[in-house]
Design an enzyme around this catalytic site. Structure first.
Site, PDB file in Angstrom:
ATOM      1  CE  LYS A 133      -3.850   2.134   2.665  1.00  0.00           C
ATOM      2  NZ  LYS A 133      -4.686   1.840   3.788  1.00  0.00           N
TER       3      LYS A 133
ATOM      4  CB  SER B   2      -8.006   3.385   2.990  1.00  0.00           C
ATOM      5  OG  SER B   2      -7.234   2.978   3.992  1.00  0.00           O
TER       6      SER B   2
ATOM      7  CB  SER C 170      -8.209   0.812   5.855  1.00  0.00           C
ATOM      8  OG  SER C 170      -8.923   1.768   5.487  1.00  0.00           O
TER       9      SER C 170
HETATM   10  N1  GLN Z   1     -12.774   4.071   6.656  1.00  0.00           N
HETATM   11  C1  GLN Z   1     -12.277   4.492   8.128  1.00  0.00           C
HETATM   12  C2  GLN Z   1     -11.777   5.919   7.924  1.00  0.00           C
HETATM   13  O1  GLN Z   1     -12.010   6.536   6.911  1.00  0.00           O
HETATM   14  C3  GLN Z   1     -11.005   3.749   8.169  1.00  0.00           C
HETATM   15  C4  GLN Z   1     -10.036   3.934   7.392  1.00  0.00           C
HETATM   16  C5  GLN Z   1      -8.619   2.989   7.515  1.00  0.00           C
HETATM   17  O2  GLN Z   1      -8.974   1.807   8.397  1.00  0.00           O
HETATM   18  N2  GLN Z   1      -7.450   3.352   7.299  1.00  0.00           N
HETATM   19  O3  GLN Z   1     -11.235   6.458   8.942  1.00  0.00           O
END
Ligand code: GLN
Length: 483
Positions: A73, A148, A172
């Site tokens: 990532k 994400s 994410s």
């Molecule tokens: N969707 C969650 C956020 O926007 C978690 C994101 C993540 O786990 N990096 O914060």
């Protein structure tokens, strides 16, 4: 999958260079549509693969991941490779060092194909917040891959990498795994070093594997989990090989179902959950109802603490220390020639032009919640609720070994469907966020499919384990997968 490829390498049925080139071929065929990679590291990959092939040719033993290609990532640093974290503010940023997990993977001889797309600084649930364009779901290209870590889920699901790393702050790794039909593991907080992952919300962030199978996730976890003095919260490591615990035997294991969690679900997800429960019963697990009375406050708790940590962590992206500066693009709100005239203007112009809307929203929310007068009402109170939720989990784990929930309330949604409604987007994480709040390990495993518009969309289920009990978590997940 990793074990089979390993066997092929040692039997000399394929070389690591050939394998790596096969994956670059697949990328060149598929990624123009899917847009899962932001940067390819072909030179590095081929150089790594040649090294492994020479070892094999000399008759030396190779490790389990040696010569096998994966992806990282883009918020995780690899020395001398661009790392944008999906943000324009880091468009020109080349990482000067390897993240802890990258050092481990390099030492183990893993091949790195490239960096994958993600929501800007990992804030989002769909990859739509990436400054570099959305990644598409390979099962249905009009739909999101989740986020994400959407790019990492897609490269594994569409055979553009054998394995990938994602990061998980509120879901994410697990939610995109669910949307794309892959396995995604968020380890216990502290199990894997956070050194070199761009800090977003430091008390929640964890790096973890995204793979085709639970066994592969276990193999990657064994490699990347270690104590790291560069991360003050990293736990001691006892050199466990998680893949050795995958017996598939789960008779008598107690699995908790949370009261109320299966109500109001998408009909397709509910059906998948019912079949998962049935299968676990057949495998000899005992299904028990449990209560997590304070878990209903998880989402508001997260969306206070997380933005507070974001507002502090992202202060470093100021146009001075890293990446882009307003002067580079001649963007200024203050001067017609586009050049900020002092330090404050440089900060303001750089952040105004180079950060995306969601990131700014979190910085503003967090700054507000931490400001004097509001700190006690918001941040401190949210921390207290966090403790209450943790106590709920401690109590639940006196009764059960694991907790089973859906990973996400819906299958992959349409691109654009939730972009104008941040709250709807935040609700995507309703089942995943609690594991980050309390720090327990959690995994998403493909549970079944739902049919939408004539396409089969995957739906994952989530298992949460006790703190530092990844072996049980992985074994129970594995039992489902092989049955
Ligand atoms: N969707 C969650 C956020 O926007 C978690 C994101 C993540 O786990 N990096 O914060």
């Amino acid at each position: 999958m990793i074990k089979e490829l390993h066997q092929k390498l040692i039997n000399k049925e394929i070389t690591s260079v050939q394998l790596t080139e096969q994956y670059f071929d697949a990328i060149s065929k598929k990624d123009a549509d899917l847009h899962a990679y932001l940067t390819l590291t072909k030179e590095l990959a081929i150089e790594q693969a040649k090294y492994v092939d020479e070892k094999i040719a000399r008759g030396e033993e190779i490790g389990i991941i040696e010569g096998i290609p994966g992806a990282i990532k883009d918020n995780i640093c690899i020395k001398n490779v661009r790392a944008t974290a999906g943000s324009k503010i880091l468009d020109n940023y080349i990482a000067p060092y390897d993240a802890g997990v990258i050092s481990k993977l390099k030492e183990a001889g893993a091949i790195i194909l490239g960096k994958t797309n993600c929501d800007e600084f990992a804030m989002g649930s769909s990859t739509e917040n990436s400054a570099y364009g959305v990644t598409k779901n390979p099962h249905y290209e009009e739909r999101v891959p989740g986020g994400s870590s959407g790019g990492s889920a897609v490269v594994v699901a569409s055979d553009m990498a054998v394995w990938a790393l994602g990061s998980d702050t509120g879901g994410s790794i697990r939610q995109p795994a669910s949307f794309c039909g892959t396995v995604g593991l968020k380890p216990t907080y502290g199990r894997v070093s956070r050194s070199g992952v761009m800090a977003m919300a430091s008390s929640f962030d964890q790096i973890g594997p995204m793979t085709k199978t639970v066994e592969d996730a276990a193999i990657i976890l064994s490699i990347i989990s270690d104590h790291d003095e560069m991360d003050a919260t990293s736990a001691p490591n006892f050199g466990k090989k998680y893949e050795d615990y995958l017996t598939g035997e789960i008779k008598g294991k107690k699995i908790g179902i949370v009261k109320g969690y299966l109500e109001g679900l998408d009909a397709g997800v509910k059906k998948v959950m019912e079949s998962v429960i049935e299968k676990y019963e057949k495998l000899g697990a005992e299904i028990l109802e449990i209560e997590l009375p304070n878990a209903k406050y998880s989402l508001p708790t997260y969306y206070i603490i997380q933005p507070c940590e974001v507002s502090s962590n992202l202060a470093r992206f100021d146009g001075i220390k890293y990446g882009m500066r307003a002067d580079d693009k001649k963007n200024s709100d203050y001067n017609p020639d586009g050049l900020p005239k002092n330090l404050l203007e440089t900060y303001l112009d750089t952040r105004a032009y180079e950060l995306g809307a969601e990131v700014k929203r979190r910085i503003m929310l967090g700054t507000y919640a931490l400001s004097s007068g509001y700190y006690d009402a918001y941040y401190l109170r949210a921390q207290k609720v966090r403790t209450l939720i943790k106590q709920d989990f401690k109590k639940a784990f006196e009764k059960v070994d694991l907790i089973l929930t859906p990973t996400a309330p819906t299958p992959a949604f349409k691109i654009g469907e939730n972009t104008n409604d941040p709250l709807q987007m935040y609700l995507e994480d309703i089942f995943t966020i609690t594991a980050n709040i309390v720090g327990v390990p959690a995994i998403s495993v493909p549970g079944g499919n739902v049919e939408i518009d004539g396409k089969q969309l995957p739906v994952g289920f989530q298992l949460m384990g006790k703190w530092f009990d990844e072996e049980n978590l992985l074994n129970v997940a594995h039992a489902f997968e092989i049955s």
